[in-house]
Structure formats: C-alpha cells, structure tokens
Scaffold this motif. Structure first.
Motif, mmCIF file in Angstrom:
data_model
loop_
_atom_site.group_PDB
_atom_site.id
_atom_site.type_symbol
_atom_site.label_atom_id
_atom_site.label_comp_id
_atom_site.label_asym_id
_atom_site.label_seq_id
_atom_site.Cartn_x
_atom_site.Cartn_y
_atom_site.Cartn_z
ATOM 1 N N LEU A 73 7.843 10.225 -46.436
ATOM 2 C CA LEU A 73 8.176 9.538 -45.181
ATOM 3 C C LEU A 73 9.643 9.146 -45.205
ATOM 4 O O LEU A 73 10.294 9.222 -46.245
ATOM 5 N N GLU A 74 10.135 8.678 -44.057
ATOM 6 C CA GLU A 74 11.491 8.118 -44.052
ATOM 7 C C GLU A 74 11.474 6.895 -43.138
ATOM 8 O O GLU A 74 10.481 6.629 -42.443
ATOM 9 N N SER A 75 12.557 6.144 -43.135
ATOM 10 C CA SER A 75 12.528 4.819 -42.516
ATOM 11 C C SER A 75 13.872 4.458 -41.894
ATOM 12 O O SER A 75 14.890 5.091 -42.184
ATOM 13 N N LEU A 76 13.823 3.421 -41.079
ATOM 14 C CA LEU A 76 15.059 2.837 -40.555
ATOM 15 C C LEU A 76 14.924 1.327 -40.577
ATOM 16 O O LEU A 76 13.963 0.772 -40.026
ATOM 17 N N TRP A 77 15.862 0.685 -41.240
ATOM 18 C CA TRP A 77 15.915 -0.793 -41.313
ATOM 19 C C TRP A 77 16.615 -1.247 -40.038
ATOM 20 O O TRP A 77 17.820 -1.056 -39.890
ATOM 21 N N LEU A 78 15.867 -1.826 -39.112
ATOM 22 C CA LEU A 78 16.418 -2.196 -37.801
ATOM 23 C C LEU A 78 16.670 -3.708 -37.736
ATOM 24 O O LEU A 78 15.784 -4.501 -38.028
ATOM 25 N N SER A 79 17.901 -4.030 -37.343
ATOM 26 C CA SER A 79 18.244 -5.463 -37.254
ATOM 27 C C SER A 79 18.913 -5.814 -35.930
ATOM 28 O O SER A 79 19.263 -6.970 -35.691
ATOM 29 N N LEU A 80 19.048 -4.810 -35.084
ATOM 30 C CA LEU A 80 19.843 -4.982 -33.864
ATOM 31 C C LEU A 80 19.010 -5.577 -32.723
ATOM 32 O O LEU A 80 18.806 -4.938 -31.693
ATOM 33 N N PHE A 81 18.483 -6.767 -32.955
ATOM 34 C CA PHE A 81 17.659 -7.393 -31.914
ATOM 35 C C PHE A 81 17.895 -8.895 -31.951
ATOM 36 O O PHE A 81 18.286 -9.454 -32.976
ATOM 37 N N GLU A 82 17.668 -9.528 -30.805
ATOM 38 C CA GLU A 82 17.671 -10.991 -30.765
ATOM 39 C C GLU A 82 16.332 -11.463 -31.320
ATOM 40 O O GLU A 82 15.273 -11.001 -30.886
ATOM 41 N N LYS A 83 16.397 -12.408 -32.234
ATOM 42 C CA LYS A 83 15.151 -12.860 -32.881
ATOM 43 C C LYS A 83 14.177 -13.446 -31.862
ATOM 44 O O LYS A 83 12.965 -13.284 -31.978
ATOM 45 N N LYS A 84 14.721 -14.131 -30.859
ATOM 46 C CA LYS A 84 13.822 -14.743 -29.867
ATOM 47 C C LYS A 84 13.014 -13.671 -29.125
ATOM 48 O O LYS A 84 11.847 -13.872 -28.800
ATOM 49 N N ASP A 85 13.635 -12.514 -28.874
ATOM 50 C CA ASP A 85 12.915 -11.426 -28.200
ATOM 51 C C ASP A 85 11.770 -10.926 -29.075
ATOM 52 O O ASP A 85 10.653 -10.694 -28.607
ATOM 53 N N VAL A 86 12.080 -10.748 -30.363
ATOM 54 C CA VAL A 86 11.070 -10.203 -31.281
ATOM 55 C C VAL A 86 9.932 -11.211 -31.508
ATOM 56 O O VAL A 86 8.759 -10.840 -31.595
ATOM 57 N N ARG A 87 10.287 -12.504 -31.554
ATOM 58 C CA ARG A 87 9.222 -13.522 -31.680
ATOM 59 C C ARG A 87 8.256 -13.423 -30.506
ATOM 60 O O ARG A 87 7.042 -13.526 -30.659
#
Ligand SMILES: Cc1cc2nc3c(=O)[nH]c(=O)nc-3n(C[C@H](O)[C@H](O)[C@H](O)COP(=O)(O)O)c2cc1C
Length: 190
Positions: free
Chosen positions: A136-150
C-alpha cells in the motif's frame, strides 16, 4: 521487506487505485500504530478509520477551503495548483486524534515539548511504513483547519486531530524528493 528497505522505499502517494484495502491489512497497520513509543507510555492517540466516500468528499471540500486561505495568506503560487483529488480516491482514511492532556514528564520542564504530538507522529510513521511493506502507499495530510475536521468526524473540542492518513494501493508514485546530505544535517561529537 526489511525495515530499512521500507524506510527508504516509502513515498507519499497522491494518486490511488480504485481498490479497497483488505480488512486484515488495516488491522495490522493499526496494530503497528499502537506499538509506537509515547511519553510515559500514555498512548495519547485514537484512530478513526473511515471507509465511506461521503466523508472523503466532506474532507476534500474542507481542504479546498483551507487551500484558498493559505494561497491568500502565503501568496505561494503552487497552492492553488495543488490537486487534492487523491482525497476522494483513497479507499481508507485514518484520522489520528491526539489527546493534549496526555503528555509525559517533559511537560514540567522550562521549554516543554508537546509529547502527545510527537507520539502521534511516531504512530503515524509506523503506519506509513507498515502500509508500504504491504504494497500500500499513503499520504500524511495536514492541510486542514482542525475545527473543520472535528465537525466532519465528530471529534471532541478538547482533542487534536493531528493528521489524516490517506491510504490505498498506489496508481502512481512520483520520484523521491531529494534529500540533503548527511554532512549538511549532522554534527558529530566524538
Ligand atoms: C507533518 C507532515 C505534514 C504533511 N502534510 C502534507 C499535506 O498536507 N499534503 C501533502 O500532499 N503532503 C503532506 N506531507 C507529505 C510531505 O510533502 C512529504 O513527506 C515530503 O514531500 C517528502 O516526500 P516523501 O514522503 O515521498 O518522502 C506531510 C508530511 C508531514 C511529515
């Protein structure tokens, strides 16, 4: 695959095949996350495994909004061109949720580090390497506002969505971005 081969061969993947990941592989990847080191063994993490394309779309919409904000503030020309279709393609997302109340003894020092974040990062790297070792392969994604993800994944206010791992079988893997030399990054004291 041995450990060094996995470390050197893993690549961030931004193009996934339309192919589900076998349940046993997801379980094995999560097991590897749980074996990461953490300060005082506090294990300050939780994982949300998402296999529902509606959530991928909600996440992609949030990331597109973040991109607009970042492009405006930074003026970086690559940001609007950065294609995040891989968020929709990934058959599995793993949301890594950290608990900021679970730091170790380092929190009492003059310059405390955020032990919980470091532990979550160790767990993430374990997952990326385990995934790679299974094809498998992966992507470490951090490009988001935390409030949106919550909001999207119903995460409590006092928890920190540290990263989202996009996982899948790779459709395309780019060249490894160049690394700086050991001499430029390491100082030896003998
Ligand atoms: C903390 C962290 C956050 C990252 N966030 C993103 C991201 O939001 N989007 C993305 O495309 N890649 C992201 N990456 C992946 C890096 O771009 C990638 O690891 C780096 O370019 C080196 O490439 P490689 O992983 O193929 O070796 C992130 C990596 C780390 C460690």
């Amino acid at each position: 695959m041995d450990c060094i081969e996995a470390i050197l061969g893993r690549r961030s993947c931004r193009s996934f095949k339309n192919q589900k990941i076998e349940e046993g592989k997801i379980t094995a990847i999560l097991e590897c996350a749980l074996y990461a080191p953490s300060p005082a063994n506090k294990q300050p993490w939780e994982f949300i495994v998402v296999e529902n394309p509606e959530y991928n779309q909600k996440l992609k919409d949030a990331v597109e909004r973040s991109k607009e904000k970042i492009a405006e503030k930074s003026g970086w020309s690559w940001v609007p061109k950065y294609n995040v279709d891989f968020i929709n393609q990934a058959p599995t997302l793993i949301v890594v949720v950290g608990d900021p109340s679970k730091n170790g003894a380092e929190q009492f020092l003059e310059e405390p580090s955020q032990g919980y974040e470091h532990a979550c990062s160790a767990a993430i790297q374990n997952m990326l390497l385990a995934a790679h070792s299974m094809g498998l392969e992966s992507l470490w994604l951090s490009l988001f506002e935390k409030k949106d993800v919550r909001k999207i994944f119903e995460i409590d206010e006092d928890k920190d969505p540290v990263a989202i791992i996009c996982l899948g079988y790779p459709e395309h893997i780019g060249q490894a971005p160049t690394r700086k030399s050991i001499e430029s990054k390491v100082r030896f004291i003998e």
